[in-house]
Write an enzyme that holds these catalytic residues in place. Sequence first.
Site, mmCIF file in Angstrom:
data_model
loop_
_atom_site.group_PDB
_atom_site.id
_atom_site.type_symbol
_atom_site.label_atom_id
_atom_site.label_comp_id
_atom_site.label_asym_id
_atom_site.label_seq_id
_atom_site.Cartn_x
_atom_site.Cartn_y
_atom_site.Cartn_z
ATOM 1 N N SER A 96 0.990 1.734 -11.046
ATOM 2 C CA SER A 96 2.168 1.852 -10.188
ATOM 3 C C SER A 96 2.121 3.062 -9.261
ATOM 4 O O SER A 96 2.978 3.939 -9.297
ATOM 5 C CB SER A 96 3.410 1.858 -11.064
ATOM 6 O OG SER A 96 3.373 0.723 -11.890
ATOM 7 N N ARG A 111 -2.300 7.382 -2.286
ATOM 8 C CA ARG A 111 -1.937 8.743 -2.688
ATOM 9 C C ARG A 111 -1.337 8.674 -4.088
ATOM 10 O O ARG A 111 -0.708 7.694 -4.465
ATOM 11 C CB ARG A 111 -0.901 9.334 -1.717
ATOM 12 C CG ARG A 111 0.344 8.484 -1.624
ATOM 13 C CD ARG A 111 1.397 8.981 -0.665
ATOM 14 N NE ARG A 111 2.496 8.011 -0.669
ATOM 15 C CZ ARG A 111 2.540 6.932 0.106
ATOM 16 N NH1 ARG A 111 1.583 6.705 0.975
ATOM 17 N NH2 ARG A 111 3.529 6.078 0.019
ATOM 18 N N ASP A 149 4.176 -1.983 -11.180
ATOM 19 C CA ASP A 149 5.287 -2.357 -12.063
ATOM 20 C C ASP A 149 6.369 -3.134 -11.315
ATOM 21 O O ASP A 149 6.997 -4.043 -11.858
ATOM 22 C CB ASP A 149 5.880 -1.109 -12.742
ATOM 23 C CG ASP A 149 6.288 -0.019 -11.759
ATOM 24 O OD1 ASP A 149 6.118 -0.210 -10.539
ATOM 25 O OD2 ASP A 149 6.778 1.033 -12.219
#
Length: 416
Positions: A96, A111, A149
């Site tokens: 996630s 990132r 998620d």
Amino acid sequence: MIPTYVFGWPSGKETGMYLAVDLGGTNLRVCLVKLEGGGKFEITQAKYRLSEEQKQEDGQRLFDFCAECLKAFIDSHQESGLIPKDEVLPLGFTFSYPCSQERIDHGVLIRWTKGFGAPNTEGHDVVEMFRKALAKNSVPAKVVALTCDTTGTLIASHYVNPKTRIACIFGTGCNAAYMERVRDIPKIAELGIDPDTEMAINCEWGAFDSFEHENLPRTKYDQIIDETSNKPGEQAFEKLISGRYLGEILRLIICELIDEGVLFLGQNTYKIEIPYSLDTAFLSLMESDPTDELLMIIGIFSHFFALETTLAERQFFRALAKLVARRAARLSACGIAAIVSKMGYLEEGCAVGADGSLYNKYPKFADRIHEGLQDIFGEKGKNIVTYHAEDGSGIGSAIVAAMTKERKDANIYPNY
Ligand code: ADP
Ligand code: MG
């Protein structure tokens, strides 16, 4: 806004045995999911806490840890007979953090977010890194899909409640996902996918208003959080909303009042001056304290911070917690409203599957979102209802793996 290569909704008929690995912001979870069709499933799982050190050590090491935990999980369930020996199970990897995907079993980390900083991972294909770790540990699992998620929650929620159109996560971080028509996704216009096909979009809305901070007002506490974070400027929306930060916002307000000599005069305040020492879970407890004396708040401050409080101070802290959490919920309502408006869901109404500890455990968090939606849309805002989604990152990931397997077996966009 990231295309996920999850094509359309699940049919609800997906079946089979799948592994799911969920590298959340706070925990690592490994699951064995048996999809039984008809919106039914069984899940067996194990949880491992991630240390702050692990979040900063070399990326390959982090994926090795995931593989080691998975290996231990599979070994123990092969012994118990739950997992057949000599079988390589398909695996959905829930990762996630924003990844740019060219196909469903691939994802280059754009990132790190949520306080992670493991070197040698940004700019790398995390599926490749995870596969390497699985091979190194001879883990009998094949990664078939990478999801986050939020996308997992969208799919899992729809599997059990087909009225679901949007999913949100309110955990360490925050995010949303929804289903878009391919013709309205310019990023993948070149791929030759049928424009009427649908694809889930991972909004990565935690990054909304990053860097320029043009849209949302920020307090000085928000600015301190941002400037002292490992990623200044980034995840601007998330820093106003998610579980990682709400406790810290309250702590910064308290620390300012200590510096001004207003609070805790003559007491030793070093414990509460430690960054991130006030978890968002404390705000939950403070708001749910049922006693007139606010005994729970007495307990929190004396036990965790060695501080004595007056009743007036405790009432003040509770009011602050409410302000901080209510702002988070109402900003989240704005995000949901944006998707509802874009997709035209208001008249018909829709369900919003939501997951994460903040949503599940913070008192009145859902009510405050609904209150915000009604302030935005008026009476019709009542048509948009959030509900507790049952485990998106485990079940959802497994369903995505099943959908992907079915799609590829049917030779539908097999290269994606
Ligand atoms: P993850 O983000 O790893 O999937 P969670 O959904 O459990 O994990 O979210 C963890 C975050 O939720 C942490 O930032 C923590 O501070 C916060 N949290 C944990 N318990 C509570 C609680 N009772 N009330 C509010 N926030 C909580
Ligand atoms: Mg989670």
